[in-house]
Each structure stands twice: as structure tokens, then as C-alpha cells.
Design a protein around this motif. Sequence first.
Motif, PDB file in Angstrom:
ATOM      1  N   ALA A  25       0.830  -1.209   0.000  1.00  0.00           N
ATOM      2  CA  ALA A  25       0.000   0.000   0.000  1.00  0.00           C
ATOM      3  C   ALA A  25       0.859   1.251   0.000  1.00  0.00           C
ATOM      4  N   ILE A  51      -5.895   1.597   3.184  1.00  0.00           N
ATOM      5  CA  ILE A  51      -5.354   0.243   3.340  1.00  0.00           C
ATOM      6  C   ILE A  51      -4.079   0.279   4.167  1.00  0.00           C
ATOM      7  N   SER A  55      -3.889  -1.603   7.820  1.00  0.00           N
ATOM      8  CA  SER A  55      -2.948  -2.703   8.007  1.00  0.00           C
ATOM      9  C   SER A  55      -1.888  -2.365   9.049  1.00  0.00           C
TER      10      SER A  55
END
Length: 139
Positions: A25, A51, A55
Motif C-alpha cells: 500500500a 489500506i 494494516s
Amino acid sequence: MNTTGIHVRRARRWFWTLTTVAVLAMGGLYRALGQTPSPGTGALVAVSSLILLASLVQAARILTALAGPPRLPRLSRPRPGRRREAGAPRPANPDQGGPAGHRAARPTHRPDRPASSRKGTSPCATTAPSASTPTSPPP
């Protein structure tokens, strides 16, 4: 093999998976920031940022659970004096002269502070006319 070993292995696998997703990402975000501005670029920046954030947060939570200090165990029983049955009378508290759990009333007059420093009072309203003060009748 016990269940804690399985959970630790699963947590480590998810940690490294989320770390890999965060790196990918970040690469997508880097490429999107280098492109010319357009609606597609804005969407790519937004999606890759979300994202990346998700994460990283999840990976940090897993890392804290795996390598962090041990947590204190939760109390399995309720604290004494916190709950009572509905409708049950409160026991008397002889120290405060009232029901248990109630604080004693705060004194309204504190001799260590002048009256003008108390909340809600003005220096003009500190003295009230007494019965010995002569008042003249209205004309």
C-alpha cells in the motif's frame, strides 16, 4: 501442541501478512503521489492510504499482543459495594451520618477563604441586611 501455540503461529502469520500489505500500500501511495492530479489519482491515494492505515494499525495491535508486557488479569467477580439488588435498602454508614456511598454535604461556608473568592458570589452580594439594620419605608 496446545492451543496457545496455534494462536501464536496464526498471530505471527497475520502480522507478517499485514506488514506485507502495508508495504504494498505504501508503494501504491508513492506511485499515486507522483502522478498528475486527476480523479483516478485521488481515488488511488485515498484507497491506498486507508489500506496502509488499517494494516499498520492491525499489525501494531498484533505486535503489542505478541511482544508487549503481560496484561493484568481481569477481575472475574464484581467489586464489593458496587452492585446491589434492586429495591434493597442501603446499609447505614455511621461515619457520614447517611446511607453508604453518599458523600457528606460540602460546607457552604469556608472560613479559610474570603467570601469574594467563592464561586457564584460577587463582592457586592456578600453582606445581607440584618434585622438590626434600620430600613426606611418606601416613599
